[in-house]
Structures are given as structure tokens and as C-alpha cells.
Write a protein that holds these residues in place. Structure first.
Motif, mmCIF file in Angstrom:
data_model
loop_
_atom_site.group_PDB
_atom_site.id
_atom_site.type_symbol
_atom_site.label_atom_id
_atom_site.label_comp_id
_atom_site.label_asym_id
_atom_site.label_seq_id
_atom_site.Cartn_x
_atom_site.Cartn_y
_atom_site.Cartn_z
ATOM 1 N N LEU A 211 81.020 44.417 40.890
ATOM 2 C CA LEU A 211 82.212 43.761 41.418
ATOM 3 C C LEU A 211 82.526 44.222 42.835
ATOM 4 O O LEU A 211 82.903 43.426 43.698
ATOM 5 C CB LEU A 211 83.406 44.028 40.499
ATOM 6 N N GLY A 212 82.352 45.508 43.089
ATOM 7 C CA GLY A 212 82.600 46.041 44.429
ATOM 8 C C GLY A 212 81.361 46.111 45.288
ATOM 9 O O GLY A 212 81.416 46.571 46.431
ATOM 10 N N GLY A 213 80.224 45.653 44.762
ATOM 11 C CA GLY A 213 78.974 45.696 45.502
ATOM 12 C C GLY A 213 78.306 47.050 45.427
ATOM 13 O O GLY A 213 78.702 47.932 44.664
ATOM 14 N N GLY A 214 77.281 47.233 46.259
ATOM 15 C CA GLY A 214 76.518 48.466 46.241
ATOM 16 C C GLY A 214 75.497 48.479 45.116
ATOM 17 O O GLY A 214 75.348 47.498 44.368
ATOM 18 N N ASP A 215 74.791 49.592 44.984
ATOM 19 C CA ASP A 215 73.727 49.731 43.986
ATOM 20 C C ASP A 215 74.037 50.892 43.063
ATOM 21 O O ASP A 215 74.206 52.035 43.511
ATOM 22 C CB ASP A 215 72.387 49.945 44.681
ATOM 23 N N GLY A 216 74.110 50.604 41.759
ATOM 24 C CA GLY A 216 74.485 51.602 40.781
ATOM 25 C C GLY A 216 73.288 52.310 40.161
ATOM 26 O O GLY A 216 72.205 51.731 40.023
ATOM 27 N N PHE A 217 73.498 53.576 39.758
ATOM 28 C CA PHE A 217 72.443 54.384 39.150
ATOM 29 C C PHE A 217 72.972 55.079 37.902
ATOM 30 O O PHE A 217 74.105 55.552 37.868
ATOM 31 C CB PHE A 217 71.922 55.427 40.138
#
Length: 286
Positions: A211-217
């Protein structure tokens, strides 16, 4: 036809307005009129992001606050505090200027951040999100001007484990060509103009887009078999999964060997620097 907003042409135009722009890339065969038209939303987005980051930072956003090491010296983007001062995304069609730019190769292609001694816990699903300044460059929603980076984590600041990233070789600008990298997806979260709660930032909206963008790990996805993590083994990986991490290392993919080819991972043609780091946010700290 792709219209790269990180093209050399647009960078020169953009310099006339706001001095400089990050991660310039050569244009494809877009016309001058198309480039000028593409510049308008970029300028608007940059203007709306100019008041970011806000002070003080939102207390519920668990951003990495400490630069442990950083040695890049990219002109106009060499202030490493930009990687810990807040998230200032500019949306789907533009990249934030509030970033610290890594080099393409060498020692300056890597930076290490921490949460000031606190530990990022391994919780259910994603544990942290890395924010860069990717943005869409064609009508194909899967095609972005990206700055792929390799992410590694540590509990002691010495021994690191990573996520065994891979590149398919299909197209350097296709998100689907890159697996388990940061710097792929745009950043919608802006602490000033588009605030989210910590919980919001970890909501998946489909295709690994948040939802807020970026790349999750997710720490549960650490792979001790990653050939680039010589110091990692099953014992260390399991220790991190159990006890969490204190450090995150981010490296421009162009400075990391692709085990499938024996060469460095490819880098978008015409780029003048490596990955652009806007910040890292943890889901839960202890």
C-alpha cells in the motif's frame, strides 16, 4: 514506446528547475515533446515532496535511524542522513529526491543501517520494507525505472545472511525479471503528503506491491545457500530467524555477482549512480 523519466534529456531539463535529479538514465526514442509532457507530473511530484520529511518523525513508523557505514559520493545525493531521515515517496510516476545515492560499483555501492541498537523482530509475514525511488516508465504497469539492490541482514554487524536474489534476464526494466531485490517498486508513502500508519505500510495490494510502496522482506525467507553470503550458514540463518536483526546491508545489484552467470547483475543502461536509498521501515522492534 517507453519514455524514461530518468533519461539524460529530462535530467538536463529538470536541472533548470531544481538543480539536480537522481539516477538519470538514457532515454529510449521518445520525442522532445513526449519528454516535455512527461516532465510535468515529475515536477509536480517533486514539488509536493519538497516539504518532506516531516519533523518530528511519526512515532509509530519504525524507521532505521542510524547510518553505520556509507562511503558513496554521488554529486548532489551524497548526504547519507537522507537514508534515515524519513520516507518521502513521490508516487507511481516520479522518484523522490530525498535519497542517498550509492555508487554503481566499489565500496561506495554498499551502505549499512541500523535501528540504533534495537532489534527488528521476526514476526508473521513481512518484517521490513526498503524504500528506493523507482517509478513507472510505460503504460505497462510492470515496467519501471529501477535501482535493484541486494539486501542482507545481520544480528552482530559482522556476519550477514541474504535472500538469494535472482535475475531472469528477460528485461532489466521489468519487475518480474528480478526476484528478492529491493529498489524495484515505487514509493507511494510520503510522511508529509501521503501519510500511512505502520500497519498500512505492510498491506499487500497484489503482486508483492504494498500500500505504501517499496519492497518488503520476510526474515523467514533467508537462504543460507546464497553463494554471495559466504559467512552465512543454516545455524546463523536460524539464529536470525529466532532472534531478529540489528543491521541491514544494502548494495547496488551492479556490485554483486549473479551466480547464474558469474558476472555482476545487470544495471539499467545510462545510469549515473547506483541504488537510491530513501529509508527502511521495520514492522516491529524490541
Amino acid at each position: 514506446m517507453q519514455k524514461s523519466l530518468k533519461s539524460k534529456t529530462l535530467c538536463l531539463l529538470f536541472l533548470l528547475f531544481i538543480v539536480s535529479f537522481s539516477s538519470c538514465k538514457k532515454s529510449s526514442s521518445a520525442s522532445g515533446e513526449e519528454n516535455l509532457a512527461a516532465l510535468i507530473p515529475l515536477l509536480n511530484a517533486a514539488a509536493s515532496a519538497s516539504n518532506c520529511p516531516k519533523s518530528p518523525l511519526p512515532s509509530d513508523i519504525l524507521i532505521a535511524t542510524t547510518v553505520v557505514s556509507a562511503s558513496a559520493a554521488v554529486s548532489a545525493f551524497s548526504d547519507s542522513t537522507k537514508a534515515v531521515n524519513g520516507i518521502c515517496g513521490a508516487g507511481e510516476l516520479a522518484g523522490s529526491l530525498d535519497v542517498y545515492a550509492l555508487d554503481i560499483t566499489g565500496a561506495g555501492a554498499t551502505m549499512v543501517l541500523s535501528w540504533g541498537g534495537r532489534t527488528v523482530k521476526n514476526v508473521s509475514d513481512l518484517d521490513f520494507v526498503v524504500y528506493d525511488n523507482s517509478f513507472r516508465i510505460s503504460d505497462d504497469s510492470n515496467t519501471y525505472a529501477m535501482d535493484p539492490s541486494v539486501v542482507q541482514v545481520s544480528i552482530d554487524g559482522t556476519n550477514y545472511c541474504g535472500f538469494n536474489p535472482s535475475y531472469s534476464g528477460a528485461n532489466v526494466n521489468l519487475v518480474d525479471s528480478w526476484t528478492r531485490f529491493a529498489g524495484l517498486r515505487p514509493v507511494y508513502y510520503n510522511m508529509t503528503t501521503k501519510p500511512f500508519s505502520s500497519e498500512d505500510l505492510f498491506i499487500n495490494t497484489g503482486g508483492s506491491f504494498l500500500l505504501g510502496g517499496g519492497d518488503g522482506f520476510d526474515l523467514d525467507n533467508l537462504d543460507p545457500a546464497d553463494p554471495n553470503d559466504i559467512g552465512c550458514d543454516t545455524t546463523l540463518a536460524n539464529n536470525i530467524k529466532l532472534n531478529g536483526i540489528k543491521f541491514i546491508k544494502i548494495t547496488s545489484a551492479s556490485n554483486v555477482n549473479n551466480p547464474a552467470t558469474g558476472n555482476k547483475f545487470p544495471w539499467p543502461p545510462g545510469s549515473y549512480n547506483g541504488s537510491d536509498i530513501d529509508g527502511v521501515v521495520a514492522r516491529e522492534l524490541q
